[in-house]
Design an enzyme around this catalytic site. Sequence first.
Site, short mmCIF file in Angstrom:
data_model
loop_
_atom_site.label_atom_id
_atom_site.label_comp_id
_atom_site.label_asym_id
_atom_site.label_seq_id
_atom_site.Cartn_x
_atom_site.Cartn_y
_atom_site.Cartn_z
CG HIS A 147 6.79 -1.04 10.09
ND1 HIS A 147 5.52 -1.58 10.14
CD2 HIS A 147 7.52 -1.85 9.28
CE1 HIS A 147 5.48 -2.66 9.38
NE2 HIS A 147 6.68 -2.86 8.86
CG HIS A 175 3.56 3.20 12.11
ND1 HIS A 175 2.31 2.83 11.67
CD2 HIS A 175 4.35 2.12 11.96
CE1 HIS A 175 2.35 1.55 11.28
NE2 HIS A 175 3.57 1.10 11.45
CG HIS A 186 5.01 1.78 7.21
ND1 HIS A 186 5.49 0.71 6.51
CD2 HIS A 186 4.08 1.29 8.08
CE1 HIS A 186 4.88 -0.40 6.95
NE2 HIS A 186 4.01 -0.06 7.88
CG HIS A 204 6.55 -1.62 2.92
ND1 HIS A 204 6.77 -1.14 4.19
CD2 HIS A 204 6.77 -2.96 2.99
CE1 HIS A 204 7.10 -2.15 4.99
NE2 HIS A 204 7.10 -3.26 4.28
CG HIS A 236 7.54 3.35 3.59
ND1 HIS A 236 6.62 2.37 3.89
CD2 HIS A 236 7.12 3.95 2.44
CE1 HIS A 236 5.66 2.38 2.97
NE2 HIS A 236 5.95 3.32 2.06
CG ASP A 276 9.52 0.36 5.16
OD1 ASP A 276 8.54 0.65 5.88
OD2 ASP A 276 9.50 0.37 3.90
CG HIS A 329 2.68 -4.40 12.18
ND1 HIS A 329 1.48 -3.88 11.79
CD2 HIS A 329 3.58 -3.38 12.10
CE1 HIS A 329 1.64 -2.60 11.47
NE2 HIS A 329 2.91 -2.26 11.65
NE ARG A 382 -1.16 0.58 12.30
CZ ARG A 382 -1.13 1.84 11.91
NH1 ARG A 382 -1.18 2.84 12.80
NH2 ARG A 382 -1.05 2.13 10.62
CU LIG Z 1 3.98 -0.73 11.00
ZN LIG Z 2 6.81 0.76 5.05
#
Ligand SMILES: [Cu+2]
Ligand SMILES: [Zn+2]
Length: 160
Positions: free
Chosen positions: A51, A53, A68, A76, A85, A88, A125, A148
């Site tokens: 993602h 962030h 995110h 999401h 998002h 995403d 992640h 993370r």
């Molecule tokens: Cu993330």
């Molecule tokens: Zn997301």
Amino acid sequence: MEAAKASVKAVAIIIGDNNVRGSLQFVQHPNGTTHVSGSIKGLSPGLHGFHIHALGDTTNGCNSTGPHFNPLKKEHGAPTDDTRHAGDLGNIVAGPDGVADISIRDEQIPLSGVHSILGRAVVVHADPDDLGKGGHELSKATGNAGARVACGIIGLQSSV
Ligand SMILES: [Cu+2]
Ligand SMILES: [Zn+2]
Ligand SMILES: *[C@@H]1O[C@H](CO)[C@@H](O)[C@H](O)[C@H]1NC(C)=O
Ligand SMILES: *[C@@H]1O[C@H](CO)[C@@H](O)[C@H](O)[C@H]1NC(C)=O
């Protein structure tokens, strides 16, 4: 107006736990699509949520990069969903050697304008992103992608 057609470029050096390392290139084409490419090594084999962030803050490691990136205040989802998002980008896949080769094209992660991702962070992640469909209490917020494990700040790079 040649200048208006130039691609904008950015780079993120990915650093994480257990020698996870990588580097990513971002190129925004004049039509608005951004291509993310590169590779990340040292991952456990399989799917890893991936993602943008909101914050480029690594004061507390990847934990301080915020949620995110979500300028449109949506839930999401998967990169192909209307409800997602902006940050995403789904999952990346590490092979048995722990290397994930990445090539993603996306329309919602520009390198310029009000929704620019410059100065924000890319986060990898520990677990797969369920793309909002896993039925977990975190599915609609984070894809329940777990810890993370690595991140990097997206910085402007010289355009050619
Ligand atoms: Cu993330
Ligand atoms: Zn997301
Ligand atoms: C934008 O240009 C890139 C590179 O030529 C291409 O891969 C992508 O499909 C284009 N996107 C759109 C929405 O036209
Ligand atoms: C980040 O958050 C995770 C999960 O809450 C925690 O286990 C980890 O220690 C935190 N890392 C740092 C550097 O604060």
